[in-house]
Design a protein around this motif. Structure first.
Motif, PDB file in Angstrom:
ATOM      1  N   ALA A 213      62.687  18.423  30.923  1.00  0.00           N
ATOM      2  CA  ALA A 213      62.800  17.175  31.688  1.00  0.00           C
ATOM      3  C   ALA A 213      63.683  17.287  32.936  1.00  0.00           C
ATOM      4  O   ALA A 213      63.821  16.317  33.673  1.00  0.00           O
ATOM      5  N   LEU A 214      64.261  18.440  33.196  1.00  0.00           N
ATOM      6  CA  LEU A 214      65.153  18.594  34.352  1.00  0.00           C
ATOM      7  C   LEU A 214      64.351  18.497  35.651  1.00  0.00           C
ATOM      8  O   LEU A 214      63.492  19.326  35.940  1.00  0.00           O
ATOM      9  N   THR A 215      64.618  17.451  36.420  1.00  0.00           N
ATOM     10  CA  THR A 215      63.916  17.226  37.684  1.00  0.00           C
ATOM     11  C   THR A 215      64.725  17.794  38.841  1.00  0.00           C
ATOM     12  O   THR A 215      65.928  18.040  38.720  1.00  0.00           O
ATOM     13  N   GLU A 216      64.085  17.972  39.963  1.00  0.00           N
ATOM     14  CA  GLU A 216      64.751  18.475  41.164  1.00  0.00           C
ATOM     15  C   GLU A 216      65.893  17.537  41.576  1.00  0.00           C
ATOM     16  O   GLU A 216      66.972  17.977  41.956  1.00  0.00           O
ATOM     17  N   GLU A 217      65.656  16.244  41.476  1.00  0.00           N
ATOM     18  CA  GLU A 217      66.675  15.247  41.842  1.00  0.00           C
ATOM     19  C   GLU A 217      67.927  15.382  40.968  1.00  0.00           C
ATOM     20  O   GLU A 217      69.045  15.403  41.462  1.00  0.00           O
ATOM     21  N   LEU A 218      67.716  15.501  39.679  1.00  0.00           N
ATOM     22  CA  LEU A 218      68.861  15.622  38.766  1.00  0.00           C
ATOM     23  C   LEU A 218      69.531  16.988  38.894  1.00  0.00           C
ATOM     24  O   LEU A 218      70.743  17.103  38.744  1.00  0.00           O
ATOM     25  N   ARG A 219      68.738  18.019  39.195  1.00  0.00           N
ATOM     26  CA  ARG A 219      69.328  19.346  39.438  1.00  0.00           C
ATOM     27  C   ARG A 219      70.345  19.268  40.567  1.00  0.00           C
ATOM     28  O   ARG A 219      71.431  19.846  40.482  1.00  0.00           O
TER      29      ARG A 219
END
Length: 118
Positions: free
Chosen positions: A71-77
């Motif tokens: 579930a790790l998205t670019e935004e949260l990364r």
């Protein structure tokens, strides 16, 4: 790590270098309290939690613990990287001397659990 392959998450942690254990214990606790229905076990020689599919897992590297979740998205990364953590496509590296990014990981776990339920 010792030569013996662990059969439980606790054995994995207990067989790991002492400096790595606190991070893994904190991740284990966070996963188990956030997704209490998830079953923890050893898959691919690392701790993996499953609930309607894989929720998350972690592994040991020389100087960090790698937390993995789809579930790790670019935004949260980017948010996590701004807090001083190194990330990969689906991983967060937590150095032994770092606190875990609990708020972000909890949000990821809940998102992954919802995805798995669908």
């Amino acid at each position: 790590m010792k030569e013996n392959k662990p059969s439980t998450i606790n054995e994995f942690i207990d067989n790991s270098p002492e400096e790595s254990r606190e991070v893994m214990i904190n991740l284990k606790t966070l996963i188990e309290t956030t997704v209490p229905k998830a079953e923890g076990g050893i898959s691919w020689n690392v701790p993996i939690y499953k609930y309607h599919g894989i929720v998350a897992g972690f592994s040991l590297a020389k100087k960090h613990v790698s937390f993995g979740i789809d579930a790790l998205t670019e935004e949260l990364r980017k948010v996590i990287e701004d807090k001083g953590y190194k990330t990969g496509k689906k991983t967060i590296q937590i150095k032994f001397n770092q606190d875990i990014p609990s708020t972000e990981i909890k949000a990821l776990l809940l998102k992954q659990m919802q995805c798995n339920e669908q």
